[in-house]
Design an enzyme around this catalytic site. Structure first.
Site, PDB file in Angstrom:
ATOM      1  N   ASN A  95      72.492 -32.805 -42.786  1.00  0.00           N
ATOM      2  CA  ASN A  95      71.723 -33.762 -43.769  1.00  0.00           C
ATOM      3  C   ASN A  95      72.297 -33.967 -44.937  1.00  0.00           C
ATOM      4  O   ASN A  95      72.629 -33.141 -45.842  1.00  0.00           O
ATOM      5  CB  ASN A  95      70.276 -32.781 -43.991  1.00  0.00           C
ATOM      6  N   HIS A 149      65.717 -40.618 -41.058  1.00  0.00           N
ATOM      7  CA  HIS A 149      66.640 -39.724 -42.127  1.00  0.00           C
ATOM      8  C   HIS A 149      67.010 -38.364 -41.135  1.00  0.00           C
ATOM      9  O   HIS A 149      66.123 -38.014 -40.143  1.00  0.00           O
ATOM     10  CB  HIS A 149      65.665 -38.919 -42.895  1.00  0.00           C
ATOM     11  N   CYS A 175      65.588 -36.917 -50.425  1.00  0.00           N
ATOM     12  CA  CYS A 175      66.310 -37.494 -49.078  1.00  0.00           C
ATOM     13  C   CYS A 175      65.553 -38.738 -48.754  1.00  0.00           C
ATOM     14  O   CYS A 175      66.161 -39.735 -48.006  1.00  0.00           O
ATOM     15  CB  CYS A 175      65.827 -36.594 -47.958  1.00  0.00           C
TER      16      CYS A 175
HETATM   17  O1  UT7 Z   1      65.696 -33.514 -45.757  1.00  0.00           O
HETATM   18  C1  UT7 Z   1      64.764 -32.902 -46.424  1.00  0.00           C
HETATM   19  C2  UT7 Z   1      63.595 -32.093 -45.396  1.00  0.00           C
HETATM   20  N1  UT7 Z   1      64.063 -31.098 -44.866  1.00  0.00           N
HETATM   21  C3  UT7 Z   1      63.748 -30.862 -43.706  1.00  0.00           C
HETATM   22  O2  UT7 Z   1      63.196 -31.710 -42.933  1.00  0.00           O
HETATM   23  C4  UT7 Z   1      63.881 -29.399 -43.308  1.00  0.00           C
HETATM   24  C5  UT7 Z   1      62.745 -29.056 -42.265  1.00  0.00           C
HETATM   25  N2  UT7 Z   1      62.793 -27.567 -41.955  1.00  0.00           N
HETATM   26  C6  UT7 Z   1      63.777 -27.388 -40.753  1.00  0.00           C
HETATM   27  O3  UT7 Z   1      64.341 -28.241 -40.477  1.00  0.00           O
HETATM   28  C7  UT7 Z   1      63.490 -25.820 -40.363  1.00  0.00           C
HETATM   29  O4  UT7 Z   1      62.222 -25.210 -41.021  1.00  0.00           O
HETATM   30  C8  UT7 Z   1      64.710 -24.945 -40.515  1.00  0.00           C
HETATM   31  C9  UT7 Z   1      65.912 -25.455 -39.645  1.00  0.00           C
HETATM   32  C10 UT7 Z   1      65.056 -24.919 -41.922  1.00  0.00           C
HETATM   33  C11 UT7 Z   1      64.624 -23.391 -40.113  1.00  0.00           C
HETATM   34  O5  UT7 Z   1      63.823 -23.497 -38.605  1.00  0.00           O
HETATM   35  P1  UT7 Z   1      62.845 -22.813 -38.321  1.00  0.00           P
HETATM   36  O6  UT7 Z   1      62.633 -22.889 -36.702  1.00  0.00           O
HETATM   37  O7  UT7 Z   1      61.463 -23.296 -39.160  1.00  0.00           O
HETATM   38  O8  UT7 Z   1      63.192 -21.144 -38.820  1.00  0.00           O
HETATM   39  P2  UT7 Z   1      62.278 -20.248 -39.532  1.00  0.00           P
HETATM   40  O9  UT7 Z   1      62.557 -20.658 -41.080  1.00  0.00           O
HETATM   41  O10 UT7 Z   1      60.928 -19.959 -39.075  1.00  0.00           O
HETATM   42  O11 UT7 Z   1      63.327 -19.013 -39.493  1.00  0.00           O
HETATM   43  C12 UT7 Z   1      63.278 -18.309 -37.976  1.00  0.00           C
HETATM   44  C13 UT7 Z   1      64.247 -17.202 -38.242  1.00  0.00           C
HETATM   45  C14 UT7 Z   1      63.964 -16.176 -39.581  1.00  0.00           C
HETATM   46  O12 UT7 Z   1      63.974 -14.872 -38.817  1.00  0.00           O
HETATM   47  P3  UT7 Z   1      62.733 -14.113 -38.593  1.00  0.00           P
HETATM   48  O13 UT7 Z   1      61.811 -13.960 -40.129  1.00  0.00           O
HETATM   49  O14 UT7 Z   1      62.085 -14.652 -37.646  1.00  0.00           O
HETATM   50  O15 UT7 Z   1      63.252 -12.570 -38.415  1.00  0.00           O
HETATM   51  C15 UT7 Z   1      65.135 -16.447 -40.402  1.00  0.00           C
HETATM   52  O16 UT7 Z   1      65.311 -15.555 -41.289  1.00  0.00           O
HETATM   53  O17 UT7 Z   1      65.527 -17.677 -38.258  1.00  0.00           O
HETATM   54  C16 UT7 Z   1      66.140 -16.825 -39.327  1.00  0.00           C
HETATM   55  N3  UT7 Z   1      67.128 -17.691 -39.828  1.00  0.00           N
HETATM   56  C17 UT7 Z   1      68.416 -17.850 -39.581  1.00  0.00           C
HETATM   57  N4  UT7 Z   1      69.120 -17.265 -38.725  1.00  0.00           N
HETATM   58  C18 UT7 Z   1      70.366 -17.344 -38.348  1.00  0.00           C
HETATM   59  C19 UT7 Z   1      66.959 -18.564 -40.826  1.00  0.00           C
HETATM   60  N5  UT7 Z   1      68.184 -19.177 -41.161  1.00  0.00           N
HETATM   61  C20 UT7 Z   1      69.116 -18.706 -40.232  1.00  0.00           C
HETATM   62  C21 UT7 Z   1      70.322 -19.102 -40.014  1.00  0.00           C
HETATM   63  N6  UT7 Z   1      71.095 -18.415 -39.086  1.00  0.00           N
HETATM   64  N7  UT7 Z   1      71.029 -20.043 -40.783  1.00  0.00           N
END
Ligand code: UT7
Length: 325
Positions: A282, A252, A115
């Site tokens: 992204n 980004h 990225c």
């Molecule tokens: O460009 C390269 C750099 N990349 C980034 O900058 C990405 C950085 N990370 C992020 O943007 C975020 O961490 C995400 C958008 C990927 C995830 O958001 P989050 O608030 O960190 O969510 P999380 O991973 O803590 O997941 C929360 C919950 C989980 O369920 P439980 O374990 O709390 O029951 C996930 O299983 O959300 C669940 N979950 C989803 N639910 C519905 C994960 N993906 C999804 C989904 N739809 N697509």
């Protein structure tokens, strides 16, 4: 004493025509428009069709940038394509761009910093132009991340999209003042200790396959804002400029929450932040030049404006560029 500075002469972008909305995804996997918008700010993304490749969008974006810059193929000495999704393992997709665009001079190569690729590409082009390796460079970020995604993995497949953006740079002599046009400062960083937090689980030397993208999203998020703001503070220190001097912040586009938190921490007003993650998702190395092109075409970014670019991604790699448009 006069110094060389890399001035952006023009920019362009290209997107696949096929749009996939969050609702489209929620019909295929266990997700929802509400979750995706709340956690990321993404509403939709563009996905390459069969027969469309990283080169397809890179060539189209470069054509627009070259037309806006008013340069011919013979004017370009250097082609740098930032991508993690090359058409083939080799040769570099940059040489496909070079051939299709009719560029016959200089050098063309791919640059892989995930990225952060566009920020890395601009920095490398700026260094080569400043040391006299050429006069004009084409820097392109183009990706087809859809081809790396595991479409069953809801934690990653909802986040990414395809597309390309490009700029043409020209070495011009000036006095080196902060008010002169061109790239004012660049800073690159990486830290390989984090390489397993965002990676692709295949490759030519390991599995002989392309592989799928894997990410510990929460871990990446945790580091992103601190790394981004730290490297930006570095370019501020290098130039003596600060958040109040910035006309446009073009980060980004990975996640709306990371963008907002970074701007807030730096003290950059929300109305100065260019956001396209809602429409593009992204697009990795393509996200900054895509966002730049949107803001140039809608009249926000104008010649003389001070524009701050930053990126952070797999590796981890990160970096920032300050440019007088
Ligand atoms: O460009 C390269 C750099 N990349 C980034 O900058 C990405 C950085 N990370 C992020 O943007 C975020 O961490 C995400 C958008 C990927 C995830 O958001 P989050 O608030 O960190 O969510 P999380 O991973 O803590 O997941 C929360 C919950 C989980 O369920 P439980 O374990 O709390 O029951 C996930 O299983 O959300 C669940 N979950 C989803 N639910 C519905 C994960 N993906 C999804 C989904 N739809 N697509």
């Amino acid at each position: 004493m006069s110094v060389a500075r890399s001035v952006i002469l023009g920019c362009g972008s290209a997107l696949p025509s096929h749009v996939i909305t969050n609702d489209d995804l929620s019909r295929r996997i266990d997700t929802s428009d509400e979750w995706i918008q709340q956690r990321t700010g993404i509403r939709e993304r563009r996905i390459a069709a069969e027969g469309e490749f990283t080169s397809t969008f890179g060539i189209a974006a470069a054509r627009v940038a070259m037309a806006q810059a008013g340069v011919a193929p013979d004017d370009i000495d250097l082609v740098i394509l930032a991508t993690s999704t090359p058409d083939n393992t080799f040769p570099a997709t940059a040489v496909t761009l070079q051939a299709e665009l009719g560029i016959r001079r200089g050098a063309a190569f791919d640059l892989q910093a995930v990225c952060s690729g566009f920020v890395y590409g601009l920095t490398v082009a700026d260094s080569l132009l400043k040391t006299g390796q050429g006069t004009r460079a084409l820097v392109v970020g183009s990706e087809t991340f859809s081809r790396l995604l595991d479409w069953e993995d809801r934690t990653t497949c909802v986040l990414f999209g395809d597309g390309a953006g490009a700029v043409v740079l020209e070495a011009q002599r000036g006095q080196g003042a902060a008010s002169d046009r061109g790239v004012l400062a660049c800073r690159l960083r990486s830290d390989g200790r984090h390489k397993e937090k965002l990676f692709v689980d295949g490759g030519p030397s390991t599995t002989g396959t392309v592989g799928h993208l894997r990410m510990e999203g929460r871990e990446v998020f945790k580091h992103a804002v601190a790394m981004i703001t730290d490297v930006i503070e570095d370019v501020f220190a290098q130039t003596g400029l600060g958040a109040d001097d910035i006309d446009w912040f073009v980060p980004h586009q990975a996640n709306r929450r990371i963008i907002d938190l970074s701007a807030q921490k730096l003290g950059i007003a929300p109305e100065k932040v260019v956001v396209t993650v809602d429409r593009h998702g992204n697009t990795s190395a393509a996200s900054i030049p895509l966002a730049l092109d949107v803001a140039v075409r809608d009249g926000r970014i104008k010649p003389g404006d001070l524009v701050l670019l930053e990126a952070m991604g797999g590796g981890f790699t990160w970096g920032a560029v300050l440019v007088r448009w």
